[in-house]
Scaffold this active site. Structure first.
Site, PDB file in Angstrom:
ATOM      1  N   ASP A 126      69.213  58.681   9.746  1.00  0.00           N
ATOM      2  CA  ASP A 126      68.804  59.623  10.786  1.00  0.00           C
ATOM      3  C   ASP A 126      68.992  61.057  10.289  1.00  0.00           C
ATOM      4  OD1 ASP A 126      71.574  59.767  10.913  1.00  0.00           O
ATOM      5  OD2 ASP A 126      71.677  59.730  13.089  1.00  0.00           O
ATOM      6  N   SER A 158      71.333  65.782  15.251  1.00  0.00           N
ATOM      7  CA  SER A 158      71.079  64.405  14.832  1.00  0.00           C
ATOM      8  C   SER A 158      69.589  64.123  14.730  1.00  0.00           C
ATOM      9  CB  SER A 158      71.790  63.438  15.780  1.00  0.00           C
ATOM     10  OG  SER A 158      71.699  62.118  15.327  1.00  0.00           O
ATOM     11  N   ASP A 186      71.099  63.591  10.604  1.00  0.00           N
ATOM     12  CA  ASP A 186      72.354  64.067  10.023  1.00  0.00           C
ATOM     13  C   ASP A 186      73.014  63.005   9.158  1.00  0.00           C
ATOM     14  OD1 ASP A 186      72.909  62.560  12.315  1.00  0.00           O
ATOM     15  OD2 ASP A 186      74.738  63.654  12.777  1.00  0.00           O
ATOM     16  N   ASP A 233      74.377  60.139   9.529  1.00  0.00           N
ATOM     17  CA  ASP A 233      75.595  59.390   9.848  1.00  0.00           C
ATOM     18  C   ASP A 233      75.272  57.968  10.312  1.00  0.00           C
ATOM     19  OD1 ASP A 233      74.540  60.072  12.333  1.00  0.00           O
ATOM     20  OD2 ASP A 233      76.457  60.652  13.213  1.00  0.00           O
TER      21      ASP A 233
END
Length: 454
Positions: free
Chosen positions: A243, A99, A245, A247
């Protein structure tokens, strides 16, 4: 390698420094364990742009195939693109990402078929036990007929699915600055936005897991400074930051001012309720603004308050049949996206709402942003339990004040509330406070901090 899995296996995922805490041979064991615990004959795997991600995900695939599972690799993707594949193919999935963590970290987010979460109570503890056993006794023998490993593209299908859930075809033209933070938004945004009435101003779309420009964590104000300036310089209608990743999404208005994730939760909730005839359950965690349940009720819905954390949100969504859920951390969950979180779909809803009327974003979100919040304030403490007890003692018995223990300790009065939660992984207490005006919020926040910090 010798691995301390207590430091690696977290509440919701696997995460640690590569190669110090984990490496490809260990990833291979996780692949074998995941298949065994999930009872899976086939799985899907994706990964982000970190330098270690292709090798780790490939090792996980080998471990899974050695246990007889057929593996579909979708390659570079956002976490919600992996959830899409898990839902669309009805397969358990694994996403290799850390992340917003720094470049030396990597991790695995795992889910069962249909993007159902895997956490400590839903399979992660069993996966850890298997891997620990194999580290002591050696890897399990491969099955007689190993599974296959094949590649499949999903980006176009993922984008089409999202666009089917938020219609932007008839909105007025908008100019939007997007800061991908050198993360996976740079991979997904061009395809998702293709053909829409949007002028896209890209920032940091080059995939680079060393994050050369800033950390890919838009909740830290330092990481959206570039976006705020670019929105003003471009006279754009809004800015969106993702962010690492992709999501989670964070929004700034036409002035470059941050829009509270609670306001985004309320805005999207009102749209989802309208889509469902003014009826439905909306989940919100207990540190979202008072605005959220108010807006939900005003639009005919039923608000349900939960603990912080995606496993609690997803579990409550499944239990209550909720149509949408939001967290103040900028995670947004949709029933028509397998109850999974997708920042990209939330971003499309914001664009659709803004483009469906003539006013600026600041005016649009003002109706959803009714109170003054402190944001999350972390304090390092010697004894979390003792500090929470001190807060309870200070407020218990006060007239007009209620206490509840749903997640940490929440103190509520007529004009304000605050919540204090212990971190699960660090010696921290996290404070969130809100009030009807700035002066009251400041007073409540400072009084709570004085007790927390002793």
């Amino acid at each position: 390698m010798s691995a301390d899995l207590s430091q690696l296996v977290k509440a919701y995922d696997v995460r640690g420094v590569v190669p110090d805490q984990w490496d490809e041979p260990l990833a291979e064991l996780f692949g074998a364990a995941f298949v065994q615990v999930a009872g899976a004959s086939a799985i899907v795997i994706g990964h982000d742009m970190r330098p270690s991600s292709p090798g780790l995900s490939g090792a996980f695939a080998r471990g899974a195939a050695a246990r007889g599972a057929d593996v579909t690799e979708i390659g570079l993707c956002s976490t919600d693109q992996l959830y899409y594949a898990s839902g669309a193919f009805d397969l358990p999935g694994a996403m290799f990402t850390a992340s917003h963590n720094p470049a030396q970290y990597n991790g695995i987010k795992m889910c069962r078929a249909g993007a159902a979460p895997v956490g400590q109570d839903t399979g992660l503890a069993e996966i850890r036990q298997l891997v620990e056993g194999w580290l002591d006794s050696g890897a399990p023998e491969p099955v007689g007929t190993p599974g296959t490993v094949t590649q499949r593209e999903t980006l176009e299908d993922y984008a089409a699915h999202l666009r089917s859930l938020a219609d932007l075809t008839s909105i007025r033209p908008l100019k939007v600055v997007v800061d991908a933070g050198n993360g996976m938004g740079g991979h997904t945004v061009p395809t998702v936005f293709a053909g829409l009435p949007l002028t896209l101003v890209p920032m940091y779309f080059e995939l680079d897991g060393t994050f050369p420009n800033h950390e890919a964590n838009p909740l830290d104000p330092a990481n959206i400074v570039d976006l705020q300036k670019r929105v003003r310089d471009e006279s754009a209608d809004l800015g969106i930051a993702f962010d690492g990743d992709a999501d989670r999404c964070f929004v700034v208005d036409e002035h470059g001012d941050p829009v509270s994730p609670s306001a985004i939760t309320a805005l999207v909730a009102s749209r989802e309720l309208a889509k469902h005839g003014g009826k439905g359950v909306i989940i919100h965690n207990l540190i979202t603004s008072w605005s959220v349940p108010e807006v939900v009720k005003e639009n005919g819905g039923t608000p349900v308050r939960t603990r912080v954390g995606h496993s609690f949100i997803k579990a409550e969504m499944a239990k209550s049949g909720a149509i949408f859920g939001g967290e103040h951390s900028a995670h947004y969950y949709f029933a028509d996206f397998w109850n999974a979180d997708t920042g990209m779909l939330a971003a499309l809803h914001v664009l659709a709402a803004l483009g469906g009327q003539d006013g600026p974003l600041s005016a649009l979100v003002a109706q959803y942003d009714r109170y003054v919040g402190s944001g999350e304030i972390n304090s390092t403490v010697d004894d979390q339990t003792a500090r929470l007890a001190a807060i309870r003692s200070a407020y218990e018995g006060r007239e007009g004040v209620t206490l509840d223990d749903l997640d940490g300790l929440t103190i509520t009065s007529t004009d304000w509330w605050f919540n204090v939660r212990p971190s699960n992984t660090e010696p921290l207490l996290r404070l969130n406070a809100e009030a009807r005006d700035e002066a009251t919020m400041t007073k409540v926040r400072d009084e709570a901090l004085e007790i927390i910090r002793g």
